[in-house]
Motif scaffolding. Sequence first.
Motif, PDB file in Angstrom:
ATOM      1  N   THR A 261     -17.469  26.986  20.591  1.00 46.84           N
ATOM      2  CA  THR A 261     -17.282  25.679  21.202  1.00 46.84           C
ATOM      3  C   THR A 261     -17.624  25.472  22.568  1.00 46.84           C
ATOM      4  OG1 THR A 261     -14.931  26.029  21.345  1.00 46.84           O
ATOM      5  CG2 THR A 261     -15.476  25.052  19.428  1.00 46.84           C
ATOM      6  N   ASP A 262     -17.920  26.312  23.338  1.00 43.11           N
ATOM      7  CA  ASP A 262     -18.234  26.417  24.765  1.00 43.11           C
ATOM      8  C   ASP A 262     -19.377  27.232  24.737  1.00 43.11           C
ATOM      9  OD1 ASP A 262     -18.221  26.599  27.423  1.00 43.11           O
ATOM     10  OD2 ASP A 262     -16.094  26.508  27.836  1.00 43.11           O
ATOM     11  N   GLU A 263     -20.596  26.482  25.067  1.00 49.12           N
ATOM     12  CA  GLU A 263     -21.826  27.470  25.295  1.00 49.12           C
ATOM     13  C   GLU A 263     -21.863  27.806  26.463  1.00 49.12           C
ATOM     14  OE1 GLU A 263     -25.227  24.734  24.347  1.00 49.12           O
ATOM     15  OE2 GLU A 263     -24.587  24.186  22.580  1.00 49.12           O
ATOM     16  N   VAL A 264     -21.235  27.524  27.520  1.00 51.74           N
ATOM     17  CA  VAL A 264     -21.178  28.033  28.832  1.00 51.74           C
ATOM     18  C   VAL A 264     -20.333  29.173  29.008  1.00 51.74           C
ATOM     19  CG1 VAL A 264     -20.558  27.641  31.325  1.00 51.74           C
ATOM     20  CG2 VAL A 264     -21.537  25.887  29.990  1.00 51.74           C
ATOM     21  N   ASP A 265     -19.178  29.324  28.506  1.00 54.75           N
ATOM     22  CA  ASP A 265     -18.169  30.566  28.620  1.00 54.75           C
ATOM     23  C   ASP A 265     -18.044  31.023  27.183  1.00 54.75           C
ATOM     24  OD1 ASP A 265     -16.440  32.400  29.286  1.00 54.75           O
ATOM     25  OD2 ASP A 265     -14.837  30.861  29.737  1.00 54.75           O
ATOM     26  N   LEU A 266     -18.892  32.242  27.171  1.00 53.97           N
ATOM     27  CA  LEU A 266     -18.569  32.914  25.762  1.00 53.97           C
ATOM     28  C   LEU A 266     -17.217  33.292  25.395  1.00 53.97           C
ATOM     29  CD1 LEU A 266     -20.247  34.185  23.513  1.00 53.97           C
ATOM     30  CD2 LEU A 266     -20.368  36.193  24.843  1.00 53.97           C
ATOM     31  N   HIS A 267     -16.482  33.406  26.273  1.00 52.69           N
ATOM     32  CA  HIS A 267     -14.831  33.572  26.132  1.00 52.69           C
ATOM     33  C   HIS A 267     -13.940  32.412  26.332  1.00 52.69           C
ATOM     34  CE1 HIS A 267     -15.894  38.012  25.678  1.00 52.69           C
ATOM     35  NE2 HIS A 267     -16.816  38.013  26.974  1.00 52.69           N
ATOM     36  N   GLY A 268     -14.671  31.354  26.245  1.00 54.87           N
ATOM     37  CA  GLY A 268     -13.764  30.362  26.387  1.00 54.87           C
ATOM     38  C   GLY A 268     -13.249  29.553  25.064  1.00 54.87           C
ATOM     39  N   TRP A 269     -13.413  30.252  23.952  1.00 57.01           N
ATOM     40  CA  TRP A 269     -12.943  29.936  22.760  1.00 57.01           C
ATOM     41  C   TRP A 269     -12.773  31.134  21.798  1.00 57.01           C
ATOM     42  CZ3 TRP A 269     -16.582  32.010  19.083  1.00 57.01           C
ATOM     43  CH2 TRP A 269     -17.815  32.493  19.739  1.00 57.01           C
ATOM     44  N   ARG A 270     -11.841  31.150  20.738  1.00 55.52           N
ATOM     45  CA  ARG A 270     -11.656  32.061  19.766  1.00 55.52           C
ATOM     46  C   ARG A 270     -12.202  32.037  18.690  1.00 55.52           C
ATOM     47  NH1 ARG A 270      -5.122  31.945  19.673  1.00 55.52           N
ATOM     48  NH2 ARG A 270      -5.542  29.664  19.026  1.00 55.52           N
ATOM     49  N   ILE A 271     -12.654  33.323  18.077  1.00 56.82           N
ATOM     50  CA  ILE A 271     -13.428  33.246  16.836  1.00 56.82           C
ATOM     51  C   ILE A 271     -12.623  32.534  15.673  1.00 56.82           C
ATOM     52  CG2 ILE A 271     -14.489  34.656  15.227  1.00 56.82           C
ATOM     53  CD1 ILE A 271     -14.970  36.864  17.410  1.00 56.82           C
ATOM     54  N   LYS A 272     -11.559  32.898  15.698  1.00 61.74           N
ATOM     55  CA  LYS A 272     -10.687  32.341  14.444  1.00 61.74           C
ATOM     56  C   LYS A 272     -10.394  30.819  14.761  1.00 61.74           C
ATOM     57  CE  LYS A 272      -6.085  33.072  16.758  1.00 61.74           C
ATOM     58  NZ  LYS A 272      -4.867  33.526  16.676  1.00 61.74           N
ATOM     59  N   ASP A 273     -10.839  30.080  15.781  1.00 59.29           N
ATOM     60  CA  ASP A 273     -10.862  28.536  15.736  1.00 59.29           C
ATOM     61  C   ASP A 273     -12.222  28.038  15.185  1.00 59.29           C
ATOM     62  OD1 ASP A 273      -8.456  28.630  16.929  1.00 59.29           O
ATOM     63  OD2 ASP A 273      -8.962  28.559  19.042  1.00 59.29           O
ATOM     64  N   VAL A 274     -13.261  28.808  15.181  1.00 66.49           N
ATOM     65  CA  VAL A 274     -14.521  28.304  14.524  1.00 66.49           C
ATOM     66  C   VAL A 274     -14.932  29.191  13.170  1.00 66.49           C
ATOM     67  CG1 VAL A 274     -15.343  27.848  16.696  1.00 66.49           C
ATOM     68  CG2 VAL A 274     -15.772  30.214  15.803  1.00 66.49           C
ATOM     69  N   SER A 275     -14.310  30.040  12.752  1.00 67.36           N
ATOM     70  CA  SER A 275     -14.503  30.579  11.469  1.00 67.36           C
ATOM     71  C   SER A 275     -13.336  31.201  10.902  1.00 67.36           C
ATOM     72  CB  SER A 275     -15.594  31.646  11.695  1.00 67.36           C
ATOM     73  OG  SER A 275     -15.817  32.436  10.526  1.00 67.36           O
ATOM     74  N   ASN A 276     -13.272  31.597   9.752  1.00 70.53           N
ATOM     75  CA  ASN A 276     -12.157  32.242   8.921  1.00 70.53           C
ATOM     76  C   ASN A 276     -12.474  33.751   8.689  1.00 70.53           C
ATOM     77  OD1 ASN A 276     -14.143  31.928   6.852  1.00 70.53           O
ATOM     78  ND2 ASN A 276     -12.343  31.459   5.228  1.00 70.53           N
ATOM     79  N   ILE A 277     -13.349  34.358   9.456  1.00 74.11           N
ATOM     80  CA  ILE A 277     -13.915  35.487   9.285  1.00 74.11           C
ATOM     81  C   ILE A 277     -12.944  36.694   9.561  1.00 74.11           C
ATOM     82  CG2 ILE A 277     -14.716  35.992  11.637  1.00 74.11           C
ATOM     83  CD1 ILE A 277     -16.555  37.213   8.449  1.00 74.11           C
ATOM     84  N   TYR A 278     -11.794  36.218  10.357  1.00 77.19           N
ATOM     85  CA  TYR A 278     -10.747  37.309  10.801  1.00 77.19           C
ATOM     86  C   TYR A 278      -9.459  36.646   9.978  1.00 77.19           C
ATOM     87  CZ  TYR A 278     -13.024  39.698  14.282  1.00 77.19           C
ATOM     88  OH  TYR A 278     -14.077  40.367  15.127  1.00 77.19           O
ATOM     89  N   SER A 279      -9.462  35.967   8.710  1.00 80.82           N
ATOM     90  CA  SER A 279      -8.207  35.812   7.829  1.00 80.82           C
ATOM     91  C   SER A 279      -7.951  36.816   7.382  1.00 80.82           C
ATOM     92  CB  SER A 279      -8.738  34.415   7.161  1.00 80.82           C
ATOM     93  OG  SER A 279      -9.871  34.776   6.125  1.00 80.82           O
ATOM     94  N   GLN A 280      -8.719  37.884   7.167  1.00 86.11           N
ATOM     95  CA  GLN A 280      -8.338  39.161   6.362  1.00 86.11           C
ATOM     96  C   GLN A 280      -9.121  40.214   7.157  1.00 86.11           C
ATOM     97  OE1 GLN A 280      -9.580  37.677   2.593  1.00 86.11           O
ATOM     98  NE2 GLN A 280     -10.755  39.375   2.465  1.00 86.11           N
ATOM     99  N   THR A 281      -8.485  41.465   7.309  1.00 80.37           N
ATOM    100  CA  THR A 281      -9.051  42.612   7.790  1.00 80.37           C
ATOM    101  C   THR A 281     -10.450  42.857   7.302  1.00 80.37           C
ATOM    102  OG1 THR A 281      -6.797  43.343   8.454  1.00 80.37           O
ATOM    103  CG2 THR A 281      -8.815  44.885   8.716  1.00 80.37           C
TER     104      THR A 281
END
Length: 866
Positions: A261-281
Amino acid sequence: MSDTEVQILDSDDDMATITFQAGGRLSGDQEEPRPFNLADVPSSVEADDALPQSDVFESLFMRQDSPQASGRTWEQTKVQSINLSTLARTFKKDDKATAINLLHRRSVLRLDHDLYYDADDEMLAWDASKHFLDFCLVVGGSVGLHAFIPNKVVDHTFSIALNLCLPTHLFRPKFGKLGFDPTGCMMSLGTAPSTELWLAFCPHENLDDMDMANAAPLLSEKQHGDTRLSSSHFRMAVMFLAYALSKNPNLPIYVMHQYGTDEVDLHGWRIKDVSNIYSQTTWDLRLDDLIDLNTTMASDWDQWVADAPMTWKQDGWLLSRAPVAVACRYGQNQPIANSNNDAHTQESKNWLAERSYTHIRYISVAIATDITCRRVKRWTEVPNEDIIQEHGVVYDSPDPDIREEVNLDNFPHRDPHTRRENNVYAEDGRRIPCLHGRSRRDDKPCGLLVNLETISDLFSSYIPDHDDMVLDQDAYAADENKAPSISVFPQAFLRTIGHVQCDSVLPHFAPFISHIRRSTSRRPRTVNMGDDEPLPEEYDVFGNMVDDEQGVPPVLIASACQFYNEISHRIRPSAALHDVQQGRITSALAGAYGNAATKATHSSRLRECKSSLPHQKYDNKIGLDDVPRALRLENIYIIQCDSLKPEKRNGMSIYKDIIVPLARAWSHPNIFQALRPHMCVFAPQAFPQVYQWTSFGITSLLERLWAHQLPLLEAAKKPRHETVELCSVLERTLAYAHTGNARVLATRLMRPLWLVQSLLEQGLPTFAPCIRTTTAINNPIAISAVDWPTLDNLNVPAIASKRSQVLTYGNDHFEARHTKPAFTSNCRSTSSRPTSFYNIRRKNAILEGFCKWVGFGFRLGSHFLA
């Protein structure tokens, strides 16, 4: 991967639960599997001032003098001989006092004739029919997951667990070929049955240019950097995989924003906020799912990179890389090349079904053969008709140029003068046994090790008998003008007997490798301009090679080898995970200085040692009747799949035409007869017990030291600092006995204590006179503060336990421990000794350094030494 980058994945990120924090406890050596490598050693016992392994080899050829005078210096101390049988009796009687007293003598070991046999003994029966696959590394040659996909249309049993939560896993193989530098580009994807799955982000030039890939160093040739992705690159990789998986309609994975969600700062967002890839291990992928993921990765990678935000491309990493699958299996010890025809056929089909090799670039394998030896009671002759029925024609030599057919009726099985077997050979040059050894059913095999003094001759002694046996330099990874680099690992304090590792295979394998290359290479090495056959594609119309001087790279390259006793697979899953090589007792003692953060780890170490000490676990493991004793001969080869003939580029052909011939080569007379004089044969009752006998003095001291310290630890008291360091010295000495690895020797502390000299020059350990041992459990080993070795020009005591503490409990624990006062009584105990002014100054400097180490923040006054 820097410490800073590791810390970026903080507690607020998706990876918080599975990353380590810099400066804290690192993941232990036992948490991840690794290939069996004799040169490996756990980080916790690798000395900062370790002895180079080459010094061990060089010490074999040092002149050993035996001065008659006795004195307190190493050179003046008399050298005495002691029989192995004497050490055996001491161990069997559990005479700890005698064993400990022997540590104060310079002793050279002598092997008794009833415990050690000559390799040429005519009553020894040899066998080399068992072969194993110990390591397999498969590298894809194009974008995608080709190394993971089986060569099947459908398989309802297939499944892999894709795990994107492993950013801290290191790529550990030390042998083989990737075709690129793995530094900063290896991402662990979890496991399949017996296989580690990796995604390598390979440089485009190495992927597109085969010559550049082939020119890349082998994993054993160049030490690479940290293989893990940086935190930024790891997030990029996860987002691409999440995108590719979301394209599969059968998986419940979605991506709301491909690039966050932030094209400038790669660490300005969390993966779990944009995908459910981490909904399970982990995500279980069926065969269809894996094929679909592979197709999407191959077709969409370039466009996905092109559309990525500019900030993602600033460092050039994303633009210059492409994802390639790497599959790795090691330590599985799987039998191969079975002599049973049905088993051989089934194994060939298994290799065919395992994967398609169309998009595979390299296969690196460790092929092992077990040499076993038994002492027989008598020999019986095999009937001639049985030999003819099984083999047909029989020859008097393995050499096809000079051999002649033999009439067994006129050819005695034994030489009438020497009574040794007259060898006969089959069509393929292999010896046909004409005598069968008879022994009792419960007789155990002999224990085999290598003669370290003569083994270097074996790597340079090959002389071809005829033109077909000449050495083909292209079959070897090493430079033809470079002498093989040999590392030796003495076992059981035997000094000249042990394990061997080399950066080449025996030159005797050259004809076998050349034959395989000629029969499987997809392009001829020469072209006949006189015939009407079309020219191969690497030649122009004038018969000149287009690509380079040698045309296509060789199909098969011999990379390295190691010879070790098979018991290593019984007592440790990898070379670095030996129980006695972990420094567990030292860790249990030092943990008493910990805090609440390290309490759980210390309790675990304490509980582990209370249950059984490391050497006692070893004793338990070798107590079984069927303990293996064979000598394992392991060669590492690299198969370059792009050089295979099209009809040979499949698992069945690779197995039948390459793997099996290489495995069975060890039993060929040209190789085995050259190897046999360099093997050391221990009687069954002496091996592996020899490890216990020769190290009994060290283990007795460790037991007494632990018995004295355990009540203190249980009472929440702290052991003395010198006790921790002496325990570390003892554990390092014991680790050397079992591994021969010089990296466990902390030279700045152990050399002044005579341990380094004794291990290299004699084999058996010897203590300097300053080390005091007592038969009483109370304080069984000690050294006065004034005699403690110090670092040159620093007046600071040498120590051996730092690495164990830092890697187990963290650096903060180590620093905290070394600010606590101790050695008070030792420092004061020197005050009654008369001494010169020079010695006063010397002792003052040493004691001041010692006290700085343990927390005395004041300068010693001369009244302490009055």
